[in-house]
Design an enzyme around this catalytic site. Sequence first.
Site, PDB file in Angstrom:
ATOM      1  N   LEU A 156       4.623   2.767  -4.068  1.00 58.47           N
ATOM      2  CA  LEU A 156       5.176   3.946  -3.521  1.00 58.47           C
ATOM      3  C   LEU A 156       6.764   4.048  -3.828  1.00 58.47           C
ATOM      4  O   LEU A 156       7.218   3.280  -3.717  1.00 58.47           O
ATOM      5  CB  LEU A 156       5.053   3.896  -2.098  1.00 58.47           C
ATOM      6  CG  LEU A 156       5.779   4.989  -1.274  1.00 58.47           C
ATOM      7  CD1 LEU A 156       5.394   6.436  -1.430  1.00 58.47           C
ATOM      8  CD2 LEU A 156       5.685   4.555   0.258  1.00 58.47           C
ATOM      9  N   SER A 157       6.861   5.333  -4.113  1.00 57.85           N
ATOM     10  CA  SER A 157       8.286   5.739  -4.751  1.00 57.85           C
ATOM     11  C   SER A 157       9.056   4.765  -5.486  1.00 57.85           C
ATOM     12  O   SER A 157       8.770   4.838  -6.402  1.00 57.85           O
ATOM     13  CB  SER A 157       9.286   5.616  -3.152  1.00 57.85           C
ATOM     14  OG  SER A 157      10.248   6.563  -3.099  1.00 57.85           O
ATOM     15  N   ALA A 158      10.090   4.002  -5.121  1.00 59.24           N
ATOM     16  CA  ALA A 158      10.714   3.169  -5.802  1.00 59.24           C
ATOM     17  C   ALA A 158       9.624   2.118  -6.490  1.00 59.24           C
ATOM     18  O   ALA A 158       9.810   1.851  -7.644  1.00 59.24           O
ATOM     19  CB  ALA A 158      11.972   2.525  -5.242  1.00 59.24           C
TER      20      ALA A 158
END
Length: 435
Positions: free
Chosen positions: A176-178
């Site tokens: 997720l995300s980073a």
Amino acid sequence: MPYVTPSHPAPSPGRPRRGGRWSRTVSALAAAVTLATGAALLSPATEARAAVAPKAAAALERVSNFGANPGALTMYVHRPAALPAKAPVVVALHGCTQSAQLYADNSGLNTFADRHGFLVVYAETTTANNANKCFNWFQPGDTRRGQGEAASIRQMVAHATTAYGTDPAKAHVTGLSAGGAMTSVMLAAYPEVFAAGAVVAGIPYGCGVDVVSAFSCMSPGADRTPAAWAQAVRDAHPGFAGPWPRVAIWHGDNDATVAPRNADELRDQWTAVHGLGQTPSRTSTIGPNNTRRSEYGPTPGQAAVEVDKVPGIGHGTPVAPGSGPEQCGATGTQHFIASICSSYWITEFFGLDGTTTEPPVDPPTDPPTDPPTEPAACWTASNYEHVRAGRATTTGSYAYAKGSGQNLGLYNTFVTHTLKESPAGHYTIATGSCP
């Protein structure tokens, strides 16, 4: 299209760059700058739907010694009670400010690991690497093959094979995300290791190479040609001829943190890598909220690239709490959003649900051993240049050596240090003593 020009100015001499932790009260601009420095690839809590606390979950098993660890990460595993021989493995990469346990408790991946019999490896970064526990997807020292965090994650996959008997031809990665951006890194830097990956609210490989460019990559996003994006992937492992990993891309339509155009750029990157066009072979809707799916590739159900655009949600992992066969996860913490159980569909895309068969994948060309030890290297430069080159990170007005965490002083062009790198991705102050 040319590479994007950073829109956030570099710090001027004598005026150290300021940063700060994520706060709900800061302005949108200040939050964006904080995000660009890796402080948080996350969004406000208002994007969560009805909160559902996770059920009591078994603690993850920590692996204290998994081999070479130049990125200074921690390895955890979730091992089903009846893990079959030659089981698949899924590497899971959490978002900023999160932990491996929090990601395990809320994402729903363990539900399908227990149901279908695969090992989940949770990599976890620390505040020593990044003040807000983000994977350093924009630091060259952590995104190159054989270096830093990328090398540590690759070593975890190798350890899973030797310690748990997983099948090296059935390794997958998601985040997720980073962690999604770091998923892109792993698919590009180690394409022979991973059969498939799923990038959730992430960024194409090769977009961010320093703090300034990371800011632009997140929002508004970089616009490059499919050929340019594909070349960035090929340059990560020169000479690799395939087969390339299959890639699923998940993104919320209302993501205000990582612009939704990143899903389109990721599609352009990986369709071009696979030699495909950018017009989908098939389109459909899935799940209770009519998530829009586009598939790229000639074989139905075995798309080389898949894009899943989730309507009505912002920045986070889509989950669907409940006990139904297509439900999973919890929304008791930020950035797990009640919508659709993405882990269910990702497990299906990986071919781990027993209903599909993955195309054959050549065995890894790299043996599951520690990355080779490189001789020490030294650099003398200003703190500003050390950060731009990925040898240091920033917190507030100060720079810190990557790996050792040594305080280098003010983050500007006037403070100069010599840094020694040994092992790869680990830097220490060596002014006056480095050869």
